[in-house]
Design a protein around this motif. Structure first.
Motif, PDB file in Angstrom:
ATOM      1  N   ARG A   1     -51.448  33.516 -34.481  1.00  0.00           N
ATOM      2  CA  ARG A   1     -51.887  32.362 -33.677  1.00  0.00           C
ATOM      3  C   ARG A   1     -53.129  32.713 -32.848  1.00  0.00           C
ATOM      4  O   ARG A   1     -54.054  31.907 -32.717  1.00  0.00           O
ATOM      5  CB  ARG A   1     -50.755  31.895 -32.755  1.00  0.00           C
ATOM      6  CG  ARG A   1     -49.631  31.184 -33.506  1.00  0.00           C
ATOM      7  CD  ARG A   1     -48.650  30.505 -32.559  1.00  0.00           C
ATOM      8  NE  ARG A   1     -48.021  31.394 -31.606  1.00  0.00           N
ATOM      9  CZ  ARG A   1     -46.890  32.063 -31.821  1.00  0.00           C
ATOM     10  NH1 ARG A   1     -46.252  31.927 -32.962  1.00  0.00           N
ATOM     11  NH2 ARG A   1     -46.406  32.849 -30.883  1.00  0.00           N
ATOM     12  N   MET A   2     -53.163  33.919 -32.309  1.00  0.00           N
ATOM     13  CA  MET A   2     -54.317  34.355 -31.511  1.00  0.00           C
ATOM     14  C   MET A   2     -55.573  34.443 -32.385  1.00  0.00           C
ATOM     15  O   MET A   2     -56.660  34.044 -31.950  1.00  0.00           O
ATOM     16  CB  MET A   2     -54.024  35.704 -30.848  1.00  0.00           C
ATOM     17  CG  MET A   2     -52.959  35.628 -29.773  1.00  0.00           C
ATOM     18  SD  MET A   2     -52.410  37.254 -29.220  1.00  0.00           S
ATOM     19  CE  MET A   2     -53.859  37.850 -28.393  1.00  0.00           C
ATOM     20  N   ALA A   3     -55.410  34.954 -33.606  1.00  0.00           N
ATOM     21  CA  ALA A   3     -56.557  35.064 -34.520  1.00  0.00           C
ATOM     22  C   ALA A   3     -57.079  33.680 -34.881  1.00  0.00           C
ATOM     23  O   ALA A   3     -58.296  33.452 -34.911  1.00  0.00           O
ATOM     24  CB  ALA A   3     -56.162  35.843 -35.772  1.00  0.00           C
ATOM     25  N   GLU A   4     -56.148  32.742 -35.136  1.00  0.00           N
ATOM     26  CA  GLU A   4     -56.558  31.371 -35.469  1.00  0.00           C
ATOM     27  C   GLU A   4     -57.276  30.705 -34.295  1.00  0.00           C
ATOM     28  O   GLU A   4     -58.213  29.940 -34.487  1.00  0.00           O
ATOM     29  CB  GLU A   4     -55.327  30.541 -35.864  1.00  0.00           C
ATOM     30  CG  GLU A   4     -54.758  30.921 -37.207  1.00  0.00           C
ATOM     31  CD  GLU A   4     -53.409  30.266 -37.495  1.00  0.00           C
ATOM     32  OE1 GLU A   4     -52.913  29.484 -36.651  1.00  0.00           O
ATOM     33  OE2 GLU A   4     -52.849  30.543 -38.572  1.00  0.00           O
ATOM     34  N   ALA A   5     -56.838  31.021 -33.073  1.00  0.00           N
ATOM     35  CA  ALA A   5     -57.443  30.430 -31.874  1.00  0.00           C
ATOM     36  C   ALA A   5     -58.731  31.149 -31.452  1.00  0.00           C
ATOM     37  O   ALA A   5     -59.447  30.681 -30.572  1.00  0.00           O
ATOM     38  CB  ALA A   5     -56.443  30.445 -30.724  1.00  0.00           C
TER      39      ALA A   5
ATOM     40  N   MET B   1     -54.763  48.225 -32.736  1.00  0.00           N
ATOM     41  CA  MET B   1     -54.882  47.803 -31.335  1.00  0.00           C
ATOM     42  C   MET B   1     -55.675  46.502 -31.317  1.00  0.00           C
ATOM     43  O   MET B   1     -56.742  46.408 -31.918  1.00  0.00           O
ATOM     44  CB  MET B   1     -55.613  48.862 -30.507  1.00  0.00           C
ATOM     45  CG  MET B   1     -54.856  50.171 -30.381  1.00  0.00           C
ATOM     46  SD  MET B   1     -53.284  50.036 -29.537  1.00  0.00           S
ATOM     47  CE  MET B   1     -53.830  49.754 -27.864  1.00  0.00           C
ATOM     48  N   LEU B   2     -55.119  45.486 -30.651  1.00  0.00           N
ATOM     49  CA  LEU B   2     -55.771  44.185 -30.537  1.00  0.00           C
ATOM     50  C   LEU B   2     -56.291  44.017 -29.124  1.00  0.00           C
ATOM     51  O   LEU B   2     -55.554  44.221 -28.155  1.00  0.00           O
ATOM     52  CB  LEU B   2     -54.773  43.069 -30.865  1.00  0.00           C
ATOM     53  CG  LEU B   2     -54.138  43.127 -32.255  1.00  0.00           C
ATOM     54  CD1 LEU B   2     -53.079  42.047 -32.399  1.00  0.00           C
ATOM     55  CD2 LEU B   2     -55.190  42.990 -33.332  1.00  0.00           C
ATOM     56  N   LYS B   3     -57.559  43.635 -29.001  1.00  0.00           N
ATOM     57  CA  LYS B   3     -58.178  43.420 -27.692  1.00  0.00           C
ATOM     58  C   LYS B   3     -58.255  41.924 -27.423  1.00  0.00           C
ATOM     59  O   LYS B   3     -58.783  41.163 -28.235  1.00  0.00           O
ATOM     60  CB  LYS B   3     -59.584  44.027 -27.656  1.00  0.00           C
ATOM     61  CG  LYS B   3     -59.610  45.513 -27.864  1.00  0.00           C
ATOM     62  CD  LYS B   3     -61.020  46.015 -28.012  1.00  0.00           C
ATOM     63  CE  LYS B   3     -60.988  47.454 -28.514  1.00  0.00           C
ATOM     64  NZ  LYS B   3     -62.261  47.871 -29.061  1.00  0.00           N
ATOM     65  N   THR B   4     -57.699  41.533 -26.288  1.00  0.00           N
ATOM     66  CA  THR B   4     -57.759  40.141 -25.863  1.00  0.00           C
ATOM     67  C   THR B   4     -58.218  40.135 -24.415  1.00  0.00           C
ATOM     68  O   THR B   4     -57.490  40.557 -23.534  1.00  0.00           O
ATOM     69  CB  THR B   4     -56.380  39.455 -25.978  1.00  0.00           C
ATOM     70  OG1 THR B   4     -55.446  40.165 -25.170  1.00  0.00           O
ATOM     71  CG2 THR B   4     -55.898  39.432 -27.402  1.00  0.00           C
ATOM     72  N   GLY B   5     -59.408  39.666 -24.180  1.00  0.00           N
ATOM     73  CA  GLY B   5     -59.936  39.694 -22.811  1.00  0.00           C
ATOM     74  C   GLY B   5     -60.006  41.124 -22.319  1.00  0.00           C
ATOM     75  O   GLY B   5     -60.612  41.986 -22.936  1.00  0.00           O
ATOM     76  N   MET B   6     -59.332  41.399 -21.190  1.00  0.00           N
ATOM     77  CA  MET B   6     -59.336  42.747 -20.602  1.00  0.00           C
ATOM     78  C   MET B   6     -58.159  43.584 -21.098  1.00  0.00           C
ATOM     79  O   MET B   6     -58.072  44.768 -20.795  1.00  0.00           O
ATOM     80  CB  MET B   6     -59.282  42.644 -19.070  1.00  0.00           C
ATOM     81  CG  MET B   6     -60.460  41.885 -18.469  1.00  0.00           C
ATOM     82  SD  MET B   6     -62.050  42.611 -18.855  1.00  0.00           S
ATOM     83  CE  MET B   6     -62.073  43.958 -17.704  1.00  0.00           C
TER      84      MET B   6
ATOM     85  N   ASP C   1     -53.043  38.588 -43.990  1.00  0.00           N
ATOM     86  CA  ASP C   1     -52.013  38.001 -43.132  1.00  0.00           C
ATOM     87  C   ASP C   1     -52.545  37.484 -41.803  1.00  0.00           C
ATOM     88  O   ASP C   1     -52.006  36.520 -41.259  1.00  0.00           O
ATOM     89  CB  ASP C   1     -50.895  39.006 -42.870  1.00  0.00           C
ATOM     90  CG  ASP C   1     -50.050  39.263 -44.098  1.00  0.00           C
ATOM     91  OD1 ASP C   1     -50.529  38.989 -45.208  1.00  0.00           O
ATOM     92  OD2 ASP C   1     -48.910  39.722 -43.944  1.00  0.00           O
ATOM     93  N   LEU C   2     -53.555  38.131 -41.266  1.00  0.00           N
ATOM     94  CA  LEU C   2     -54.072  37.724 -39.958  1.00  0.00           C
ATOM     95  C   LEU C   2     -55.485  37.149 -40.019  1.00  0.00           C
ATOM     96  O   LEU C   2     -56.027  36.751 -38.998  1.00  0.00           O
ATOM     97  CB  LEU C   2     -54.046  38.914 -38.983  1.00  0.00           C
ATOM     98  CG  LEU C   2     -52.670  39.522 -38.708  1.00  0.00           C
ATOM     99  CD1 LEU C   2     -52.799  40.686 -37.734  1.00  0.00           C
ATOM    100  CD2 LEU C   2     -51.701  38.490 -38.172  1.00  0.00           C
TER     101      LEU C   2
END
Length: 157
Positions: free
Chosen positions: A12-16, A34-39, A68-69
């Protein structure tokens, strides 16, 4: 608070478009993400645990990210601590046996389908000679009578 990001959330994060970066980190026994989202930066977790998910093969991992992502850009790969030693995974003899049974079943299915196809092809061939049920029964009766006679000649019943 979760220490990892599960696959459904990551999808969902990747789609958004909220994933700002992806890094692949080597560790003993495989690779993690490792996924980086903001900080924040969190590992991609397993389905049933809040532990980082690992892949044995870098190729399998990148294929998973892509398919998949829908993640096609990777910021970096850190292989500092990577080793192929399989320290985190216990052996799975049940999985090996399950795969062997699946391969045997697939091979049997292929053989069976080939036999059916050959039978249908033979039945559809105009040159095929058909034997009536009465003729088949008469032939079988003669065979059984002959075998009984041979058996009595040897002293068996």
């Amino acid at each position: 608070m979760n220490q990892t990001i599960d696959t459904a959330t990551a999808r969902r994060m990747a789609e958004a478009g909220t994933i700002r970066g992806v890094s692949i980190i080597g560790q003993p026994g495989g690779w993690s993400v490792m996924l980086k989202t903001g900080m924040l930066e969190k590992p991609l977790g397993g389905q049933k645990t809040d532990k980082p998910r690992t892949w044995r093969s870098l190729d399998t991992l990148t294929e998973y990210l892509r398919k998949d992502l829908s993640i096609v850009r990777i910021d970096g790969v850190d292989a500092t601590h990577h080793s192929s030693a399989d320290v985190h995974r216990p052996g799975r003899p049940d999985a090996a046996a399950r795969m062997k049974r699946a391969h045997e079943a697939a091979a049997h299915d292929a053989w069976f389908r080939a036999q059916v196809d050959a039978g249908i092809k033979e039945a559809d061939d105009p040159a095929t000679q058909w034997i009536s049920n009465e003729d088949a029964e008469a032939s079988m009766e003669k065979l059984l009578t002959r075998l009984e006679a041979e058996g009595k000649g040897r002293g068996t019943n």
